[in-house]
Design a protein around this motif. Sequence first.
Motif, PDB file in Angstrom:
ATOM      1  N   ARG A 272       0.840  -1.200   0.000  1.00  0.00           N
ATOM      2  CA  ARG A 272       0.000   0.000   0.000  1.00  0.00           C
ATOM      3  C   ARG A 272       0.876   1.250   0.000  1.00  0.00           C
ATOM      4  O   ARG A 272       1.967   1.263   0.582  1.00  0.00           O
ATOM      5  N   ALA A 273       0.372   2.306  -0.638  1.00  0.00           N
ATOM      6  CA  ALA A 273       0.971   3.625  -0.464  1.00  0.00           C
ATOM      7  C   ALA A 273       0.578   4.095   0.940  1.00  0.00           C
ATOM      8  O   ALA A 273      -0.562   3.879   1.376  1.00  0.00           O
ATOM      9  N   THR A 274       1.504   4.710   1.658  1.00  0.00           N
ATOM     10  CA  THR A 274       1.181   5.118   3.028  1.00  0.00           C
ATOM     11  C   THR A 274       0.997   6.629   3.149  1.00  0.00           C
ATOM     12  O   THR A 274       0.364   7.099   4.089  1.00  0.00           O
ATOM     13  N   GLY A 275       1.580   7.384   2.234  1.00  0.00           N
ATOM     14  CA  GLY A 275       1.452   8.838   2.322  1.00  0.00           C
ATOM     15  C   GLY A 275       2.341   9.512   1.279  1.00  0.00           C
ATOM     16  O   GLY A 275       2.789   8.869   0.321  1.00  0.00           O
ATOM     17  N   VAL A 276       2.561  10.809   1.478  1.00  0.00           N
ATOM     18  CA  VAL A 276       3.379  11.558   0.509  1.00  0.00           C
ATOM     19  C   VAL A 276       4.420  12.388   1.243  1.00  0.00           C
ATOM     20  O   VAL A 276       4.231  12.771   2.405  1.00  0.00           O
TER      21      VAL A 276
END
Length: 561
Positions: A272-276
């Motif tokens: 999963r992408a967790t943030g930026v």
Amino acid sequence: MRTRYDAIVVGSGISGGWAAKELTERGLQVLLLEAGGPIDPATDYVEHVQAWEMPFRGWGDRAKIEREQPIQKDCYACDEWSGKFFVNDLENPYTTPEDKPFSWIRGRQVGGRSITWGRQVYRWSDLDFGANAKDGHGVDWPIRYADIAPWYDHVERFIGVSGLAEGLDQLPDGQFLPPMQFRCAETHVRERLARAFGRERVLTIGRCAILTADHLGRKACHYCGPCERGCITRSYFSSINATLPAAAATGRLTLRPWSVVESIQYDGKRRRATGVRVIDANTFESIDFKARIIFLNASSLESTRILLNSKSREFPDGLGNTNGVLGHYLMDHSMGHGARGTIPGYEDHKSYGDRPNGIYLVRFRNVTDQHPDFVRGYAFQGGAWRSGWGRGSGMKGFGADFKQSLITDQGPWGMSLYGFGECLPRHDNFVELDAEQTDKWGIPALRINCSYGENEQAQWKDMIHTATEMLEAAGATDIKETNETVSPGLVIHEMGTARMGRDPKTSILNGHNQVWDVPNLFVTDGACMASSANQNPSITYMALTARAASHAVDLMKRREL
Ligand SMILES: Cc1cc2nc3c(=O)[nH]c(=O)nc-3n(C[C@H](O)[C@H](O)[C@H](O)COP(=O)(O)OP(=O)(O)OC[C@H]3O[C@@H](n4cnc5c(N)ncnc54)[C@H](O)[C@@H]3O)c2cc1C
Ligand code: SF4
């Protein structure tokens, strides 16, 4: 400021505004990150400021423009008034091979290019969504018209689109407000074309995201004209005029301007992408924000730049790029080919106000038959006008009588048709990270490799031929061909580079704009496009964004994201 949200949206332009509106209205706490600064319509909109009120009388500070906006200045809308809505080219560089110029026209402020866009909105049809599968260029779209039609309805009902229903399969009708009026010479050409070509070649009034009646708290257009400078009555659709206020009204929107997203963070264990990671545009401080889902809406090439720059052990060539497709199949439309002429008569008629719209001559090539020289098609935009003051430079005369005649005696009616052609998705049109060049914030710049191909060039020849043929059929005189090839990018419909598809081996996104390998990451701006059709594309980005947002929230509710 809190750093954890339900959703992060990157970019507040046309598509990002829609993502923010749809996600907040569905109950999510949304952080909207925008690289540029805030806009205050009360002071930044300048559509009613006259040339004599401007420091350079409308001509602009040419030395400064040459230095800081050498690329942006080629866009017709970038002038002394609206130049502030276009990027500084020194701070936002990119490179190209010397023999392949590309004009990348961008806006970096809250609202993005929704402030300056031309507002032309045309639905795609199954002719477009089925084109790749039919002729084998590009990969098959994972959706068809039936999948997106309800979302076009949804978008049109909110933004307000004026237009005329024509009942043509290749250009589906929508939820229209009353159409703007034709000018008399346009009605003349429309009727003559109907006589000569029947329903094969239909000239209609432009379908545009401008209100012809008050709509959802926004006022009808008063035909002042220079929309690219803003619109204090909010009569045309922009993020600032419509979607961002709707998102803010939910109480669940946090908008953070001056936030340059550098990369997306990824957790390999959870896939999963967790943030930026954000670089503050003013302080250069680096800040991380976390969310359950991320929508990339930084505009086609900026979103792909962020993906390419998001490297991890699992994705050394850019996030989601397991197949090498990321960055490839860049497209723009082509423009600059057609014809113009004089329409005799009607000299007792003139137009009133400055109608911010033109005509649209619907695609007729390769709709039911197949042209021997090219696949896909093109449409014409343009319109009729009466020459006025501007003709003075070509006229002989002197003194008060001459000046008076320029005001009272207008010239003849002219009519122009200029083509917008579909561009094929080709692997050798691509972007990559430049090995050396970075932007003001130290983020790798793009290297853009793009040129038009043989199919587009064959279309140009035909555009000139058919535009001339139609003006002749309309009885025009003094017909002149238009044959001005502009570099790719300048049509400002750049799209592709992270395309949707049916197969993870040949595409980056699935049929709901999710990155195949990172399902909580959605790319819903023009990067997702698998082909370009010939219609102005932004309404399709809006509809795809609204559709993807609805899907994302459904998945979240089912705890699948
Ligand atoms: C003069 C002109 C006329 C046009 N006419 C038409 C038309 O008639 N019809 C049509 O369909 N289209 C038209 N277009 C194109 C249209 O404007 C674009 O297709 C549309 O704006 C794309 O929407 P978007 O959300 O992808 O990007 P944008 O509207 O460009 O918004 C992107 C936003 O993301 C921000 N951003 C970029 N990088 C980052 C980052 N790293 N971090 C955070 N934020 C970032 C930008 O600052 C910007 O605000 C026109 C464009 C121009 C300039
Ligand atoms: S012409 Fe209409 S839409 Fe454009 S700026 Fe004026 S009022 Fe707004």
